[in-house]
Design an enzyme around this catalytic site. Sequence first.
Site, PDB file in Angstrom:
ATOM      1  N   ASP A 271       0.870  -1.170   0.000  1.00  0.00           N
ATOM      2  CA  ASP A 271       0.000   0.000   0.000  1.00  0.00           C
ATOM      3  C   ASP A 271       0.920   1.238   0.000  1.00  0.00           C
ATOM      4  O   ASP A 271       2.117   1.121   0.320  1.00  0.00           O
ATOM      5  CB  ASP A 271      -0.869  -0.027   1.268  1.00  0.00           C
ATOM      6  CG  ASP A 271      -1.619   1.268   1.481  1.00  0.00           C
ATOM      7  OD1 ASP A 271      -2.258   1.739   0.531  1.00  0.00           O
ATOM      8  OD2 ASP A 271      -1.548   1.814   2.598  1.00  0.00           O
TER       9      ASP A 271
ATOM     10  N   ASP B  99      -0.311   5.108   0.794  1.00  0.00           N
ATOM     11  CA  ASP B  99      -0.637   6.140   1.780  1.00  0.00           C
ATOM     12  C   ASP B  99      -0.708   5.542   3.187  1.00  0.00           C
ATOM     13  O   ASP B  99      -1.479   4.617   3.441  1.00  0.00           O
ATOM     14  CB  ASP B  99      -1.970   6.809   1.424  1.00  0.00           C
ATOM     15  CG  ASP B  99      -1.868   7.562   0.121  1.00  0.00           C
ATOM     16  OD1 ASP B  99      -1.014   8.459   0.037  1.00  0.00           O
ATOM     17  OD2 ASP B  99      -2.619   7.246  -0.823  1.00  0.00           O
TER      18      ASP B  99
ATOM     19  N   GLU C  12     -14.146  10.001  -4.253  1.00  0.00           N
ATOM     20  CA  GLU C  12     -15.195   9.358  -3.441  1.00  0.00           C
ATOM     21  C   GLU C  12     -15.305  10.048  -2.080  1.00  0.00           C
ATOM     22  O   GLU C  12     -16.393  10.192  -1.517  1.00  0.00           O
ATOM     23  CB  GLU C  12     -14.854   7.873  -3.247  1.00  0.00           C
ATOM     24  CG  GLU C  12     -14.901   7.036  -4.512  1.00  0.00           C
ATOM     25  CD  GLU C  12     -13.655   7.139  -5.404  1.00  0.00           C
ATOM     26  OE1 GLU C  12     -12.751   7.949  -5.097  1.00  0.00           O
ATOM     27  OE2 GLU C  12     -13.603   6.422  -6.407  1.00  0.00           O
ATOM     28  N   ARG C  13     -14.148  10.503  -1.554  1.00  0.00           N
ATOM     29  CA  ARG C  13     -14.138  11.163  -0.237  1.00  0.00           C
ATOM     30  C   ARG C  13     -14.836  12.517  -0.309  1.00  0.00           C
ATOM     31  O   ARG C  13     -15.578  12.881   0.605  1.00  0.00           O
ATOM     32  CB  ARG C  13     -12.676  11.304   0.233  1.00  0.00           C
ATOM     33  CG  ARG C  13     -12.511  11.762   1.664  1.00  0.00           C
ATOM     34  CD  ARG C  13     -11.064  11.597   2.111  1.00  0.00           C
ATOM     35  NE  ARG C  13     -10.648  10.212   2.021  1.00  0.00           N
ATOM     36  CZ  ARG C  13      -9.448   9.799   1.628  1.00  0.00           C
ATOM     37  NH1 ARG C  13      -8.512  10.673   1.324  1.00  0.00           N
ATOM     38  NH2 ARG C  13      -9.173   8.515   1.568  1.00  0.00           N
TER      39      ARG C  13
HETATM   40  C1  XBP Z   1      -5.441   6.041   0.205  1.00  0.00           C
HETATM   41  C2  XBP Z   1      -6.609   6.827  -0.121  1.00  0.00           C
HETATM   42  C3  XBP Z   1      -6.451   7.914  -1.094  1.00  0.00           C
HETATM   43  C4  XBP Z   1      -5.685   9.107  -0.629  1.00  0.00           C
HETATM   44  C5  XBP Z   1      -5.892  10.237  -1.586  1.00  0.00           C
HETATM   45  O1  XBP Z   1      -5.882   4.799   0.736  1.00  0.00           O
HETATM   46  O2  XBP Z   1      -7.686   6.597   0.363  1.00  0.00           O
HETATM   47  O3  XBP Z   1      -7.729   8.341  -1.447  1.00  0.00           O
HETATM   48  O4  XBP Z   1      -6.160   9.527   0.637  1.00  0.00           O
HETATM   49  O5  XBP Z   1      -5.557   9.869  -2.886  1.00  0.00           O
HETATM   50  P1  XBP Z   1      -4.913   3.524   0.739  1.00  0.00           P
HETATM   51  P2  XBP Z   1      -6.421  10.343  -4.159  1.00  0.00           P
HETATM   52  O6  XBP Z   1      -3.725   3.893   1.536  1.00  0.00           O
HETATM   53  O7  XBP Z   1      -5.698   2.450   1.418  1.00  0.00           O
HETATM   54  O8  XBP Z   1      -4.616   3.181  -0.701  1.00  0.00           O
HETATM   55  O9  XBP Z   1      -6.934  11.710  -3.860  1.00  0.00           O
HETATM   56  O10 XBP Z   1      -5.430  10.321  -5.297  1.00  0.00           O
HETATM   57  O11 XBP Z   1      -7.530   9.348  -4.323  1.00  0.00           O
HETATM   58 MG    MG Z   2      -3.043   3.120   3.370  1.00  0.00          MG
END
Ligand code: XBP
Ligand code: MG
Length: 263
Positions: A10, A12, A56-57
Amino acid sequence: MVDLQALVFDVDGTLADTEKDGHRVAFNRAFRDAGLAWDWSVSLYGSLLKVAGGKERIRYYLDAFEPSFHRPDDLEGLIAALHQKKTHYYIEMLKQGAIPLRPGVRRLLTQARECGLRLAIATTTTASNVSALLRHSLSVDAEDWFEVIAAGDMVAAKKPAPDIYLLAMKELGLTPENCMAFEDSEQGVRAVLASGLKALVVTVNDYTRDQDLSGGALVLDQLGEADNPCRVIKGDLQGATMLGVPELRRLHNRVYGIEHSTV
Ligand code: XBP
Ligand code: MG
């Protein structure tokens, strides 16, 4: 054959603590540019993180926190434009080297490459964000370290759906028994387990430490460095103070009930 061949990461929260001082700040800048009085505080962002994916957020935030916001006919277009701006600001931050890797990440990736383990990424974030993080926080050629980078909208359903892990394994040409995953969050843990992958290492962070991460075979505060030992939250590192390839192989053997480790 049940042997460890690839590590799937993963991004983030796992490779780097990107959310609080990276993505969140970039979202707020994009909102301000668009003349929107939305400000995602550190604690509000913690609750928004239950929805994976930036677009989506934003949609979830509107539904849950801005019921009186006048929605334009092209709401999708507005969200896409905000998200594009946010991605621009986030990548600018990465280019300035604002977001370092978490402890032990560079060490483990380097050792894995030396040991012939294949590397892949399975993330919800936008592909260009991954490229920028790897290039600016790991190494200029770090994208080449990863055989597969499965990211963002390459799949329809984001985590906790298993799709991004299934895509990464398909592109690697491997089954779950040949892979080990690295995650930081409950959404990520659910995605990994739903994909059939069982060998899972979780490194917690401030946003995720109170989540249900019990699906991890090993849960640590971080991967550890020689001068910065990791703390075991769940599982057994048999006295090791950082996670290296021998520890990964032992963990993989244990998950699959292979008693006589040759490592
Ligand atoms: C990461 C996310 C991403 C980032 C933002 O989740 O949820 O949406 O927060 O990235 P994970 P984007 O670590 O589970 O992959 O704005 O590019 O979507
Ligand atoms: Mg993550």
